[in-house]
Design a protein around this motif. Structure first.
Motif, mmCIF file in Angstrom:
data_model
loop_
_atom_site.group_PDB
_atom_site.id
_atom_site.type_symbol
_atom_site.label_atom_id
_atom_site.label_comp_id
_atom_site.label_asym_id
_atom_site.label_seq_id
_atom_site.Cartn_x
_atom_site.Cartn_y
_atom_site.Cartn_z
ATOM 1 N N ASN A 13 -8.720 -61.547 -75.213
ATOM 2 C CA ASN A 13 -8.036 -62.025 -76.418
ATOM 3 C C ASN A 13 -6.623 -61.497 -76.605
ATOM 4 O OD1 ASN A 13 -10.119 -63.736 -77.467
ATOM 5 N ND2 ASN A 13 -11.247 -61.885 -78.035
ATOM 6 N N VAL A 14 -6.039 -60.949 -75.567
ATOM 7 C CA VAL A 14 -4.638 -60.546 -75.633
ATOM 8 C C VAL A 14 -3.756 -61.782 -75.456
ATOM 9 C CG1 VAL A 14 -2.790 -59.476 -74.283
ATOM 10 C CG2 VAL A 14 -4.744 -58.136 -74.958
ATOM 11 N N GLU A 15 -2.763 -61.904 -76.315
ATOM 12 C CA GLU A 15 -1.738 -62.925 -76.112
ATOM 13 C C GLU A 15 -0.533 -62.203 -75.513
ATOM 14 O OE1 GLU A 15 1.157 -66.053 -78.524
ATOM 15 O OE2 GLU A 15 -0.412 -64.980 -79.602
ATOM 16 N N PHE A 16 -0.348 -62.367 -74.216
ATOM 17 C CA PHE A 16 0.699 -61.630 -73.529
ATOM 18 C C PHE A 16 1.976 -62.455 -73.452
ATOM 19 C CE2 PHE A 16 3.090 -60.301 -69.793
ATOM 20 C CZ PHE A 16 3.235 -58.948 -70.062
ATOM 21 N N VAL A 17 3.103 -61.816 -73.792
ATOM 22 C CA VAL A 17 4.404 -62.461 -73.676
ATOM 23 C C VAL A 17 5.297 -61.586 -72.801
ATOM 24 C CG1 VAL A 17 4.412 -63.847 -75.769
ATOM 25 C CG2 VAL A 17 4.998 -61.441 -75.917
ATOM 26 N N ASP A 18 5.987 -62.223 -71.863
ATOM 27 C CA ASP A 18 6.840 -61.489 -70.942
ATOM 28 C C ASP A 18 8.073 -60.967 -71.665
ATOM 29 O OD1 ASP A 18 7.041 -60.547 -68.314
ATOM 30 O OD2 ASP A 18 8.525 -62.070 -67.809
ATOM 31 N N LEU A 19 8.490 -59.774 -71.319
ATOM 32 C CA LEU A 19 9.648 -59.146 -71.951
ATOM 33 C C LEU A 19 10.933 -59.536 -71.215
ATOM 34 C CD1 LEU A 19 10.809 -57.069 -73.982
ATOM 35 C CD2 LEU A 19 10.300 -55.287 -72.312
ATOM 36 N N PRO A 20 11.891 -60.143 -71.904
ATOM 37 C CA PRO A 20 13.165 -60.471 -71.252
ATOM 38 C C PRO A 20 13.855 -59.213 -70.711
ATOM 39 C CG PRO A 20 12.983 -61.607 -73.365
ATOM 40 C CD PRO A 20 11.848 -60.611 -73.302
ATOM 41 N N LYS A 21 14.434 -59.325 -69.533
ATOM 42 C CA LYS A 21 15.127 -58.207 -68.894
ATOM 43 C C LYS A 21 14.242 -56.962 -68.859
ATOM 44 C CE LYS A 21 19.746 -59.777 -70.279
ATOM 45 N NZ LYS A 21 21.011 -59.403 -70.960
ATOM 46 N N LYS A 22 12.973 -57.170 -68.544
ATOM 47 C CA LYS A 22 11.987 -56.096 -68.644
ATOM 48 C C LYS A 22 12.295 -54.907 -67.735
ATOM 49 C CE LYS A 22 8.976 -58.623 -65.461
ATOM 50 N NZ LYS A 22 7.698 -59.372 -65.352
ATOM 51 N N GLU A 23 12.962 -55.150 -66.615
ATOM 52 C CA GLU A 23 13.212 -54.069 -65.671
ATOM 53 C C GLU A 23 14.439 -53.246 -66.030
ATOM 54 O OE1 GLU A 23 13.153 -55.660 -61.732
ATOM 55 O OE2 GLU A 23 10.992 -56.010 -61.769
ATOM 56 N N ASP A 24 15.153 -53.633 -67.077
ATOM 57 C CA ASP A 24 16.283 -52.824 -67.536
ATOM 58 C C ASP A 24 15.778 -51.521 -68.153
ATOM 59 O OD1 ASP A 24 17.855 -54.895 -66.750
ATOM 60 O OD2 ASP A 24 18.704 -55.326 -68.723
ATOM 61 N N CYS A 25 16.497 -50.438 -67.896
ATOM 62 C CA CYS A 25 16.149 -49.125 -68.454
ATOM 63 C C CYS A 25 16.249 -49.148 -69.976
ATOM 64 C CB CYS A 25 17.102 -48.084 -67.868
ATOM 65 S SG CYS A 25 16.842 -46.408 -68.496
ATOM 66 N N CYS A 26 15.398 -48.349 -70.625
ATOM 67 C CA CYS A 26 15.436 -48.259 -72.090
ATOM 68 C C CYS A 26 16.528 -47.311 -72.571
ATOM 69 C CB CYS A 26 14.087 -47.808 -72.634
ATOM 70 S SG CYS A 26 13.729 -46.047 -72.362
ATOM 71 N N GLY A 27 17.122 -46.553 -71.646
ATOM 72 C CA GLY A 27 18.216 -45.667 -72.027
ATOM 73 C C GLY A 27 17.826 -44.230 -72.296
ATOM 74 N N PHE A 28 16.543 -43.900 -72.150
ATOM 75 C CA PHE A 28 16.132 -42.529 -72.466
ATOM 76 C C PHE A 28 16.573 -41.567 -71.367
ATOM 77 C CE2 PHE A 28 12.671 -39.203 -72.623
ATOM 78 C CZ PHE A 28 13.223 -38.512 -73.675
ATOM 79 N N GLY A 29 15.858 -41.576 -70.255
ATOM 80 C CA GLY A 29 16.257 -40.736 -69.124
ATOM 81 C C GLY A 29 16.315 -39.254 -69.430
ATOM 82 N N GLY A 30 15.588 -38.803 -70.452
ATOM 83 C CA GLY A 30 15.555 -37.372 -70.768
ATOM 84 C C GLY A 30 16.918 -36.843 -71.156
ATOM 85 N N THR A 31 17.527 -36.049 -70.294
ATOM 86 C CA THR A 31 18.820 -35.450 -70.603
ATOM 87 C C THR A 31 19.931 -36.495 -70.678
ATOM 88 O OG1 THR A 31 19.141 -34.988 -68.240
ATOM 89 C CG2 THR A 31 18.212 -33.220 -69.593
ATOM 90 N N PHE A 32 19.743 -37.656 -70.056
ATOM 91 C CA PHE A 32 20.751 -38.724 -70.129
ATOM 92 C C PHE A 32 20.994 -39.137 -71.578
ATOM 93 C CE2 PHE A 32 21.644 -43.287 -70.481
ATOM 94 C CZ PHE A 32 22.826 -43.383 -69.753
#
Length: 244
Positions: free
Chosen positions: A160-179
């Motif tokens: 019963n999951v309605e899955f939707v693909d995330l646009p530009k999903k492989e782009d980094c979220c920007g966290f990167g710890g110390t970054f």
């Protein structure tokens, strides 16, 4: 019985213990004997990424000792698992004895979804999760460890999951710890774009496999007042099993 030691990581241990609990309960449900070596601390990634290799090496020694007698080591983090897999051998390149111990740890350490699918051979945990969901693949899991199909195999089998693909999903979220600290403006721009892409899907729940990414994205969504629930894959699977 498969003996599994949990490497929960700093973020999960200090901020998201419920993630570690979900991992432990799921593995136990599938016949694993689960333990948590209490001497474990950080994997050394923050120090390593900041150029403090001697300090990272000492932290790495402690982690190696903590899991020296474990059969398998499982972590809910592709980032920390990636650190061990890709950089421990380098850290001990001039210390053959410790390099051999590091290699032994690498050989038995797995990210959670990777372990469930490739070692336990499970792709359907029998969960039911009637929500609209999208998935963010973390950089370290997908790029350092090559974990791409395993999380989706587990997620797509949930009822019963309605899955939707995330646009530009492989782009980094920007966290990167110390970054995120050293390059704060760039990091903020990246997470703003990631949050906008998530919201464009209309998803109720964002799922990931690394609490660093989820913490960063969840913080941005919360700041913008967006009603998107952020969950680790293990939480979705366990909650779904309880709801069935």
């Amino acid at each position: 019985m498969i003996r599994v030691s949990l490497f929960i990581t700093c973020l999960a241990d200090q901020l998201y213990p419920e993630v570690g609990e979900s991992v432990a309960r799921l593995l136990s449900d599938y016949g694993c004997e689960v333990d948590f070596p209490e001497s474990q601390t950080c994997c050394g990634q923050p120090a390593f990424n900041s150029g403090y290799q001697d300090e990272a090496r000492e932290v790495a020694r402690n982690l190696i000792r903590a899991f020296e007698h474990s059969d398998y080591v499982v972590s809910p983090s592709g980032s920390c698992t990636g650190m061990v897999h890709h950089y421990y051998s380098y850290l001990f390149e001039n210390e053959p004895e410790w390099q051999a111990k590091a290699t032994a740890l690498v050989d038995k350490m797995y990210e959670f979804s990777q372990f469930v699918v490739t070692v336990l051979g499970i792709t359907d945990v029998g969960a039911n999760f009637p929500h609209k969901v999208t998935y963010h693949p973390s950089c370290h899991a997908s790029r350092l460890l090559g974990i791409k199909e395993e999380p989706m195999q587990l997620l797509s089998a949930v009822g019963n999951v309605e899955f939707v693909d995330l646009p530009k999903k492989e782009d980094c979220c920007g966290f990167g710890g110390t970054f995120a600290i050293k390059m704060a403006d760039m990091s903020e721009a990246m997470v703003c774009e990631k949050a906008a892409n998530i919201c464009s899907t209309g998803a109720e729940v964002l799922v990931g496999t690394d609490m660093g990414c989820l913490m960063n994205i969840g913080g941005r969504l919360n700041k913008e007042g967006k009603p998107v629930r952020v969950m680790h894959l293990a939480q979705v699977l366990e909650e779904g099993r309880k709801a069935k």
